[in-house]
Design a protein around this motif. Sequence first.
Motif, PDB file in Angstrom:
ATOM      1  N   ALA A   1       0.800  -1.249  -0.003  1.00 51.85           N
ATOM      2  CA  ALA A   1      -0.118   0.134  -0.115  1.00 51.85           C
ATOM      3  C   ALA A   1       0.820   1.109   0.141  1.00 51.85           C
ATOM      4  CB  ALA A   1      -1.116  -0.007   1.303  1.00 51.85           C
ATOM      5  N   HIS A   2       2.011   1.158   0.206  1.00 49.81           N
ATOM      6  CA  HIS A   2       3.059   2.357   0.361  1.00 49.81           C
ATOM      7  C   HIS A   2       4.353   2.052  -0.064  1.00 49.81           C
ATOM      8  CE1 HIS A   2       3.471   6.379   2.268  1.00 49.81           C
ATOM      9  NE2 HIS A   2       5.005   5.914   1.915  1.00 49.81           N
ATOM     10  N   THR A   3       4.757   2.364  -1.038  1.00 49.04           N
ATOM     11  CA  THR A   3       6.068   2.116  -1.668  1.00 49.04           C
ATOM     12  C   THR A   3       6.754   3.231  -2.605  1.00 49.04           C
ATOM     13  OG1 THR A   3       7.565   0.312  -2.759  1.00 49.04           O
ATOM     14  CG2 THR A   3       5.760   0.977  -3.662  1.00 49.04           C
ATOM     15  N   HIS A   4       8.147   3.103  -2.821  1.00 50.82           N
ATOM     16  CA  HIS A   4       8.746   4.113  -3.488  1.00 50.82           C
ATOM     17  C   HIS A   4       9.627   3.615  -4.259  1.00 50.82           C
ATOM     18  CE1 HIS A   4       7.056   7.154  -0.527  1.00 50.82           C
ATOM     19  NE2 HIS A   4       7.501   6.333   0.449  1.00 50.82           N
ATOM     20  N   THR A   5       9.197   2.895  -5.388  1.00 49.77           N
ATOM     21  CA  THR A   5      10.231   2.347  -6.583  1.00 49.77           C
ATOM     22  C   THR A   5      10.319   3.675  -7.421  1.00 49.77           C
ATOM     23  OG1 THR A   5       8.261   1.633  -7.774  1.00 49.77           O
ATOM     24  CG2 THR A   5       9.288  -0.002  -6.391  1.00 49.77           C
TER      25      THR A   5
ATOM     26  N   THR B   1       5.638  -1.714   2.331  1.00 50.26           N
ATOM     27  CA  THR B   1       6.917  -1.939   2.540  1.00 50.26           C
ATOM     28  C   THR B   1       7.493  -0.603   3.177  1.00 50.26           C
ATOM     29  OG1 THR B   1       7.484  -1.546   0.415  1.00 50.26           O
ATOM     30  CG2 THR B   1       6.986  -3.950   1.149  1.00 50.26           C
ATOM     31  N   ASP B   2       7.134   0.425   2.504  1.00 50.22           N
ATOM     32  CA  ASP B   2       7.957   1.706   2.657  1.00 50.22           C
ATOM     33  C   ASP B   2       9.133   1.643   2.221  1.00 50.22           C
ATOM     34  OD1 ASP B   2       7.897   4.397   3.149  1.00 50.22           O
ATOM     35  OD2 ASP B   2       8.599   4.394   5.258  1.00 50.22           O
ATOM     36  N   ALA B   3       9.208   0.552   0.853  1.00 50.87           N
ATOM     37  CA  ALA B   3      10.794   0.672   0.431  1.00 50.87           C
ATOM     38  C   ALA B   3      11.213   1.758  -0.071  1.00 50.87           C
ATOM     39  CB  ALA B   3      10.589  -0.625  -0.784  1.00 50.87           C
TER      40      ALA B   3
ATOM     41  N   GLY C   1      -1.153  12.219  -1.224  1.00 50.64           N
ATOM     42  CA  GLY C   1      -0.033  12.185  -0.455  1.00 50.64           C
ATOM     43  C   GLY C   1       1.234  11.695  -0.795  1.00 50.64           C
ATOM     44  N   GLU C   2       2.301  11.446  -0.101  1.00 49.89           N
ATOM     45  CA  GLU C   2       1.950  11.277   1.239  1.00 49.89           C
ATOM     46  C   GLU C   2       2.250  12.586   1.933  1.00 49.89           C
ATOM     47  OE1 GLU C   2       5.365   9.457   3.735  1.00 49.89           O
ATOM     48  OE2 GLU C   2       5.944   8.767   1.630  1.00 49.89           O
ATOM     49  N   CYS C   3       1.051  12.970   2.778  1.00 53.50           N
ATOM     50  CA  CYS C   3       0.827  14.237   3.208  1.00 53.50           C
ATOM     51  C   CYS C   3       0.518  14.155   4.824  1.00 53.50           C
ATOM     52  CB  CYS C   3      -0.193  15.235   2.688  1.00 53.50           C
ATOM     53  SG  CYS C   3      -1.754  14.427   2.907  1.00 53.50           S
TER      54      CYS C   3
ATOM     55  N   VAL D   1      -3.309   5.597   7.343  1.00 48.25           N
ATOM     56  CA  VAL D   1      -2.188   6.184   8.063  1.00 48.25           C
ATOM     57  C   VAL D   1      -1.018   5.005   7.574  1.00 48.25           C
ATOM     58  CG1 VAL D   1      -1.577   7.021  10.464  1.00 48.25           C
ATOM     59  CG2 VAL D   1      -3.996   6.957   9.671  1.00 48.25           C
ATOM     60  N   HIS D   2      -0.034   5.644   7.087  1.00 45.99           N
ATOM     61  CA  HIS D   2       1.122   4.893   6.814  1.00 45.99           C
ATOM     62  C   HIS D   2       2.007   4.799   7.790  1.00 45.99           C
ATOM     63  CE1 HIS D   2       5.124   5.147   5.042  1.00 45.99           C
ATOM     64  NE2 HIS D   2       5.044   6.601   5.356  1.00 45.99           N
ATOM     65  N   PHE D   3       2.775   3.699   7.925  1.00 49.86           N
ATOM     66  CA  PHE D   3       3.763   3.405   8.689  1.00 49.86           C
ATOM     67  C   PHE D   3       3.213   3.760  10.272  1.00 49.86           C
ATOM     68  CE2 PHE D   3       8.740   3.314   8.778  1.00 49.86           C
ATOM     69  CZ  PHE D   3       8.779   2.776  10.057  1.00 49.86           C
TER      70      PHE D   3
END
Length: 286
Positions: A6-10, A223-225, A109-111, A175-177
């Motif tokens: 749901a939240h990653t930064h590739t 993952t918040d990779a 987001g992410e905000c 709400v991420h992480f």
Amino acid sequence: MRYFDAHTHTNFVAYKDDTEATMLRARDAGVGMNIVGTQFDTSKAAVELADRFDNAWATIGLHPIHTGRSYHDEKELGEGGKAFTSRGEVFDASVYESLGASEKVIAIGECGLDYFRRESDTKALQEEAFVAQIHLANRLNKPLMLHVRASQGTYDAYEDVLSILAREAQVGGDVHFFAGSWDVAKKFIERGFTVSFTGVITFTHDYDEVVRNAPLDMILSETDAPYVTPAPHRGKRNEPFYVPEVVKAIARIKGGDETEVRDVLLKNAERVFGIRLSGQDEPPIA
Ligand SMILES: [Zn+2]
């Protein structure tokens, strides 16, 4: 697809040498993903990447730390990225709104608010950018992807985010992480927000209580990779392909069947982001 990150930064420079391989590794493992922007350039890159892969969607927005003057992360922007962030970005709703016209954009987001790393003069800037992004999410009727980080030993940023949401938000989100207490999580869940967990839950017990108490249908896996690689891959760069480890940890902490937990988490992502992940004509999962 069987899993959703749901939240990653590739979209970050950490993947600049093997973006394609990273995306395909995830796709072949049945992993869908939400690629999250942190300022205009990474938001644009997220949309471009999502357009190229059928297992990827994008979130566009301005991270609270990029409203400030000098925060810079080499994994995110590379050495040449300094110029983008040295003055901080002022959130311009119109340029994000045109990015948001893409069907692949599923959230804003992410905000949010980050009181952990903020410089003394950025609290007002952060709030201004956050409110503008809530208004954009309201207009586009898309969920919010929240980044909330409190100052050490407190839940101050969570409390402030909750009161801003109560005042401004007509949409839900995630709400991420999530790094607050169960009491704090409860308040977000009551507002219709899911809480998502990273690989951190594979190597600490800090969030076990929240994971255990939160209803399974209000949890997402992420993952918040490239950050926080889950066990047993610690020491390597993180990527969406590892999200099954997070799902496994959620099942273990909640004492649930791994396949059932995985399927509920996938349904949650479909509901929150309004996307279709599991096809009816797919063969049953072994
Ligand atoms: Zn992030």
